[in-house]
Motif scaffolding. Structure first.
Motif, PDB file in Angstrom:
ATOM      1  N   MET A   1     -48.328 -22.948 -27.590  1.00  0.00           N
ATOM      2  CA  MET A   1     -47.231 -23.010 -28.235  1.00  0.00           C
ATOM      3  C   MET A   1     -46.535 -21.687 -29.244  1.00  0.00           C
ATOM      4  O   MET A   1     -47.416 -21.322 -29.620  1.00  0.00           O
ATOM      5  CB  MET A   1     -46.943 -24.336 -29.116  1.00  0.00           C
ATOM      6  N   VAL A   2     -45.448 -21.676 -29.311  1.00  0.00           N
ATOM      7  CA  VAL A   2     -44.627 -20.564 -29.999  1.00  0.00           C
ATOM      8  C   VAL A   2     -43.979 -21.135 -31.132  1.00  0.00           C
ATOM      9  O   VAL A   2     -43.161 -22.198 -30.978  1.00  0.00           O
ATOM     10  CB  VAL A   2     -44.082 -19.341 -29.322  1.00  0.00           C
ATOM     11  N   THR A   3     -43.889 -20.677 -32.395  1.00  0.00           N
ATOM     12  CA  THR A   3     -43.021 -21.134 -33.467  1.00  0.00           C
ATOM     13  C   THR A   3     -42.092 -20.085 -33.714  1.00  0.00           C
ATOM     14  O   THR A   3     -42.237 -18.959 -33.905  1.00  0.00           O
ATOM     15  CB  THR A   3     -43.846 -21.357 -34.697  1.00  0.00           C
ATOM     16  N   LEU A   4     -40.852 -20.400 -33.509  1.00  0.00           N
ATOM     17  CA  LEU A   4     -39.720 -19.412 -33.467  1.00  0.00           C
ATOM     18  C   LEU A   4     -38.976 -19.708 -34.641  1.00  0.00           C
ATOM     19  O   LEU A   4     -38.695 -20.589 -35.399  1.00  0.00           O
ATOM     20  CB  LEU A   4     -38.804 -19.765 -32.311  1.00  0.00           C
ATOM     21  N   SER A   5     -38.626 -18.362 -35.295  1.00  0.00           N
ATOM     22  CA  SER A   5     -37.974 -18.115 -36.389  1.00  0.00           C
ATOM     23  C   SER A   5     -36.639 -17.950 -36.023  1.00  0.00           C
ATOM     24  O   SER A   5     -36.142 -17.079 -35.526  1.00  0.00           O
ATOM     25  CB  SER A   5     -38.526 -17.163 -37.198  1.00  0.00           C
ATOM     26  N   PRO A   6     -35.543 -18.709 -36.533  1.00  0.00           N
ATOM     27  CA  PRO A   6     -34.154 -18.581 -36.185  1.00  0.00           C
ATOM     28  C   PRO A   6     -33.693 -17.145 -36.626  1.00  0.00           C
ATOM     29  O   PRO A   6     -32.967 -16.423 -36.038  1.00  0.00           O
ATOM     30  CB  PRO A   6     -33.381 -19.546 -37.205  1.00  0.00           C
ATOM     31  N   LEU A   7     -34.265 -16.712 -37.848  1.00  0.00           N
ATOM     32  CA  LEU A   7     -33.776 -15.281 -38.198  1.00  0.00           C
ATOM     33  C   LEU A   7     -34.353 -14.136 -37.392  1.00  0.00           C
ATOM     34  O   LEU A   7     -33.752 -13.353 -36.939  1.00  0.00           O
ATOM     35  CB  LEU A   7     -34.137 -15.196 -39.840  1.00  0.00           C
ATOM     36  N   GLN A   8     -35.316 -14.289 -36.808  1.00  0.00           N
ATOM     37  CA  GLN A   8     -36.029 -13.269 -36.055  1.00  0.00           C
ATOM     38  C   GLN A   8     -35.616 -13.278 -34.566  1.00  0.00           C
ATOM     39  O   GLN A   8     -35.432 -12.363 -33.785  1.00  0.00           O
ATOM     40  CB  GLN A   8     -37.523 -13.601 -36.007  1.00  0.00           C
ATOM     41  N   GLU A   9     -35.277 -14.621 -34.250  1.00  0.00           N
ATOM     42  CA  GLU A   9     -34.620 -14.770 -32.775  1.00  0.00           C
ATOM     43  C   GLU A   9     -33.189 -14.294 -32.911  1.00  0.00           C
ATOM     44  O   GLU A   9     -32.852 -13.531 -31.858  1.00  0.00           O
ATOM     45  CB  GLU A   9     -34.769 -16.215 -32.531  1.00  0.00           C
ATOM     46  N   GLY A  10     -32.496 -14.570 -33.948  1.00  0.00           N
ATOM     47  CA  GLY A  10     -31.172 -14.028 -33.983  1.00  0.00           C
ATOM     48  C   GLY A  10     -31.059 -12.501 -34.002  1.00  0.00           C
ATOM     49  O   GLY A  10     -30.324 -11.825 -33.246  1.00  0.00           O
ATOM     50  N   LEU A  11     -32.054 -11.965 -34.838  1.00  0.00           N
ATOM     51  CA  LEU A  11     -32.311 -10.594 -34.793  1.00  0.00           C
ATOM     52  C   LEU A  11     -32.609  -9.926 -33.467  1.00  0.00           C
ATOM     53  O   LEU A  11     -32.142  -8.934 -32.912  1.00  0.00           O
ATOM     54  CB  LEU A  11     -33.025 -10.220 -35.755  1.00  0.00           C
ATOM     55  N   GLY A  12     -33.390 -10.570 -32.579  1.00  0.00           N
ATOM     56  CA  GLY A  12     -33.711 -10.355 -31.245  1.00  0.00           C
ATOM     57  C   GLY A  12     -32.503 -10.234 -30.262  1.00  0.00           C
ATOM     58  O   GLY A  12     -32.596  -9.562 -29.415  1.00  0.00           O
ATOM     59  N   PHE A  13     -31.761 -11.273 -30.441  1.00  0.00           N
ATOM     60  CA  PHE A  13     -30.464 -11.337 -29.412  1.00  0.00           C
ATOM     61  C   PHE A  13     -29.636 -10.044 -29.769  1.00  0.00           C
ATOM     62  O   PHE A  13     -28.829  -9.447 -28.783  1.00  0.00           O
ATOM     63  CB  PHE A  13     -29.706 -12.573 -29.905  1.00  0.00           C
ATOM     64  N   VAL A  14     -29.317  -9.833 -31.196  1.00  0.00           N
ATOM     65  CA  VAL A  14     -28.504  -8.691 -31.533  1.00  0.00           C
ATOM     66  C   VAL A  14     -29.136  -7.433 -30.929  1.00  0.00           C
ATOM     67  O   VAL A  14     -28.423  -6.629 -30.340  1.00  0.00           O
ATOM     68  CB  VAL A  14     -28.329  -8.582 -32.963  1.00  0.00           C
ATOM     69  N   LEU A  15     -30.481  -7.380 -31.061  1.00  0.00           N
ATOM     70  CA  LEU A  15     -31.029  -5.992 -30.511  1.00  0.00           C
ATOM     71  C   LEU A  15     -31.021  -5.994 -28.723  1.00  0.00           C
ATOM     72  O   LEU A  15     -30.676  -5.003 -28.519  1.00  0.00           O
ATOM     73  CB  LEU A  15     -32.496  -6.007 -31.158  1.00  0.00           C
ATOM     74  N   VAL A  16     -31.234  -7.055 -28.414  1.00  0.00           N
ATOM     75  CA  VAL A  16     -30.997  -7.045 -26.873  1.00  0.00           C
ATOM     76  C   VAL A  16     -29.499  -6.843 -26.427  1.00  0.00           C
ATOM     77  O   VAL A  16     -29.216  -5.971 -25.567  1.00  0.00           O
ATOM     78  CB  VAL A  16     -31.326  -8.447 -26.368  1.00  0.00           C
ATOM     79  N   GLY A  17     -28.604  -7.191 -27.170  1.00  0.00           N
ATOM     80  CA  GLY A  17     -27.233  -6.814 -26.952  1.00  0.00           C
ATOM     81  C   GLY A  17     -27.097  -5.274 -27.213  1.00  0.00           C
ATOM     82  O   GLY A  17     -26.420  -4.539 -26.412  1.00  0.00           O
ATOM     83  N   PHE A  18     -27.662  -4.666 -28.394  1.00  0.00           N
ATOM     84  CA  PHE A  18     -27.554  -3.282 -28.382  1.00  0.00           C
ATOM     85  C   PHE A  18     -28.137  -2.446 -27.668  1.00  0.00           C
ATOM     86  O   PHE A  18     -27.556  -1.380 -26.971  1.00  0.00           O
ATOM     87  CB  PHE A  18     -28.213  -2.753 -29.827  1.00  0.00           C
ATOM     88  N   TRP A  19     -29.419  -2.829 -27.056  1.00  0.00           N
ATOM     89  CA  TRP A  19     -30.023  -2.027 -25.863  1.00  0.00           C
ATOM     90  C   TRP A  19     -29.360  -2.220 -24.878  1.00  0.00           C
ATOM     91  O   TRP A  19     -29.280  -1.261 -23.834  1.00  0.00           O
ATOM     92  CB  TRP A  19     -31.463  -2.552 -25.672  1.00  0.00           C
ATOM     93  N   LEU A  20     -28.717  -3.378 -24.382  1.00  0.00           N
ATOM     94  CA  LEU A  20     -27.609  -3.510 -23.361  1.00  0.00           C
ATOM     95  C   LEU A  20     -26.612  -2.775 -23.288  1.00  0.00           C
ATOM     96  O   LEU A  20     -26.215  -2.006 -22.485  1.00  0.00           O
ATOM     97  CB  LEU A  20     -27.472  -5.136 -23.211  1.00  0.00           C
ATOM     98  N   GLY A  21     -26.026  -2.834 -24.270  1.00  0.00           N
ATOM     99  CA  GLY A  21     -25.038  -1.779 -24.601  1.00  0.00           C
ATOM    100  C   GLY A  21     -25.113  -0.272 -24.292  1.00  0.00           C
ATOM    101  O   GLY A  21     -24.604   0.333 -23.694  1.00  0.00           O
ATOM    102  N   TYR A  22     -26.483   0.274 -24.899  1.00  0.00           N
ATOM    103  CA  TYR A  22     -26.601   1.465 -24.795  1.00  0.00           C
ATOM    104  C   TYR A  22     -26.861   1.942 -23.307  1.00  0.00           C
ATOM    105  O   TYR A  22     -26.583   2.861 -22.719  1.00  0.00           O
ATOM    106  CB  TYR A  22     -28.211   1.999 -25.808  1.00  0.00           C
ATOM    107  N   ILE A  23     -27.662   1.157 -22.701  1.00  0.00           N
ATOM    108  CA  ILE A  23     -28.071   1.343 -21.392  1.00  0.00           C
ATOM    109  C   ILE A  23     -26.765   1.151 -20.381  1.00  0.00           C
ATOM    110  O   ILE A  23     -26.627   1.940 -19.403  1.00  0.00           O
ATOM    111  CB  ILE A  23     -29.026   0.103 -20.668  1.00  0.00           C
ATOM    112  N   GLY A  24     -25.819   0.428 -20.703  1.00  0.00           N
ATOM    113  CA  GLY A  24     -24.601   0.673 -20.201  1.00  0.00           C
ATOM    114  C   GLY A  24     -23.972   1.768 -20.351  1.00  0.00           C
ATOM    115  O   GLY A  24     -23.498   2.358 -19.144  1.00  0.00           O
ATOM    116  N   TYR A  25     -23.872   2.297 -21.411  1.00  0.00           N
ATOM    117  CA  TYR A  25     -23.426   3.557 -21.654  1.00  0.00           C
ATOM    118  C   TYR A  25     -24.097   4.831 -20.783  1.00  0.00           C
ATOM    119  O   TYR A  25     -23.509   5.552 -20.214  1.00  0.00           O
ATOM    120  CB  TYR A  25     -23.476   4.071 -23.265  1.00  0.00           C
ATOM    121  N   ARG A  26     -25.380   4.583 -20.835  1.00  0.00           N
ATOM    122  CA  ARG A  26     -26.260   5.774 -19.773  1.00  0.00           C
ATOM    123  C   ARG A  26     -25.816   5.542 -18.676  1.00  0.00           C
ATOM    124  O   ARG A  26     -25.707   6.835 -17.800  1.00  0.00           O
ATOM    125  CB  ARG A  26     -27.675   5.639 -20.171  1.00  0.00           C
TER     126      ARG A  26
END
Length: 411
Positions: free
Chosen positions: A1-26
């Motif tokens: 099992m994994v214990t998920l931190s809402p703050l850490q998971e929220g940051l993860g979603f934001v960073l995935v969006g950032f990387w997806l946008g950067y890849i889209g630009y490239r």
């Protein structure tokens, strides 16, 4: 099992969006096709889905092991860099080797870390995940999303390479990326997310390389050798068969394959299957969706076992073997694919290269079904053969598409 931190998971979603946008630009800068944007977004969603499946349905397995181990390695890199380097690069120093063993025996949270090299590819894979773990801010779903992006980009590179090797139907990318099993099992923190596109790229490279400057395929094969060493000979042999397109080479490969199947592969598959079904070694087998396959680990027994395994690999599970919801999905998918394959096969113009790919893919699927007794694992691992079957059918039906397009342009 994994214990998920809402703050850490929220940051993860934001960073995935950032990387997806950067890849889209490239990819926009390099004028990639519009459908690639759609594919990458769908793969991120699939990565989150398979992450949820392991965390909430299976509650154990490869993805959780990879995330927890990569996280622990990243923790040591951040809090005790010397210890982190010792764990990551123990091969380069005897003192790092000794320090790594000390940490390994002391830290029970190094969950599933294959420090004894029982599975070197896992050991390599966990270390490979550390940069992605950091890029996702340590988020569980963030890591799944970034792995899906990495797998999608590698898959696109392999697709483009195959487009240069042999013309495929214009919309073949739908099969390549959106086949349900391929979409799920080549997304998320699984070795196959990287290994399958590396296999396909490496095979196309062997089939087409002409210049010493073209070393991208060699790098792909080297990485594949660490992730899935058993897939390396598949890439080399399939690429060689496609490249030289020789009946004599085909006869040689068939003869060697029969000998290896009877003498080496069959007995190994028998041992692997027996151990996988032993509840003393794997207690979870009691609840797993398994299928039985009886054969003897002799030469002729191995050949018969392979013949018996092919229907399971290509068409399984069958209706009477479905006892859970996921095997039902596997059955519907593979039967739909088989129906489409038969439909297009009837319209195809067959070449030796297309037939070679289909025969090679069928051989791989049969061997995998001999060894793997779990429907879920089979649905994932048979992709190593199904992709070659799909490419073979695609190459065979492309002339039919070209004729149809030519007629429509004339009219």
């Amino acid at each position: 099992m994994v214990t998920l931190s809402p703050l850490q998971e929220g940051l993860g979603f934001v960073l995935v969006g950032f990387w997806l946008g950067y890849i889209g630009y490239r990819i926009e800068y390099h004028r990639a096709p519009f459908w690639l944007y759609f594919v990458l977004i769908v793969k991120v969603l699939a990565g989150w889905g398979v992450g949820w499946l392991y965390a909430n349905y299976y509650c154990h397995g490869d993805i959780l092991k990879a995330y927890l181990t990569a996280g622990r390695l990243a923790y040591y890199l951040g809090t005790a860099p010397a210890d982190g380097l010792a764990l990551l690069f123990r091969e380069f120093s005897s003192s790092w080797e000794a320090r790594g063993w000390e940490i390994f025996f002391r830290d029970i949270r190094l969950y599933g870390y294959d420090y004894e090299w029982s599975e070197p590819s896992n050991y390599f894979f966990y270390r490979l995940l550390v940069p992605l773990y950091l890029a996702a801010g340590g988020g569980y779903y963030g890591l799944q999303g970034l792995m899906a992006l990495a797998g999608g980009l590698l898959g696109y590179a392999a697709y483009r390479r195959w487009q240069r090797v042999g013309a495929l139907p214009e919309r073949f990318w739908i099969v390549w990326f959106l086949m349900p099993s391929a979409l799920v099992w080549t997304s998320g923190a699984l070795r196959d997310t990287l290994a399958i596109p590396l296999l396909l790229y490496g095979t196309a490279w062997v089939a087409s390389v002409h210049s010493i400057k073209d070393m991208g395929g060699a790098a792909a094969l080297l990485l594949l050798a660490f992730l899935r060493p058993e897939a390396l000979p598949i890439a080399v042999v399939m690429g060689a068969l496609y490249r030289w397109n020789s009946r004599w080479l085909l006869l040689l490969v068939v003869g060697v394959s029969i000998v290896l199947l009877g003498k080496v592969i069959g007995p190994w598959c028998y041992t692997y299957r027996t151990e996988a079904l032993d509840p003393r070694i794997h207690p979870e087998v009691v609840e797993g969706s398994v299928f039985q396959l009886a054969y003897e680990p002799s030469f002729w027994g191995s050949l018969m076992g392979w013949l018996k395994a092919i229907p399971y690999g290509l068409l399984g599970p069958f209706p009477g073997q479905v006892k859970k919801i996921l095997p039902l999905f596997y059955m519907v998918e593979v039967w739909v694919l088989a129906g489409l394959g038969v439909y297009w096969a009837a319209r195809a113009q067959w070449t030796l290269r297309a037939i070679l790919l289909i025969l090679g893919g069928t051989f791989i699927v049969g061997v995998i079904a001999m060894a793997v007794p779990f429907w879920g694992t089979l649905a994932r691992q048979r992709l190593y053969g199904l992709y070659f079957i799909a490419i073979g059918v695609g190459l065979a039906v492309q002339p039919t598409f070209q004729k149809g397009q030519h007629r429509s342009s004339e009219s």
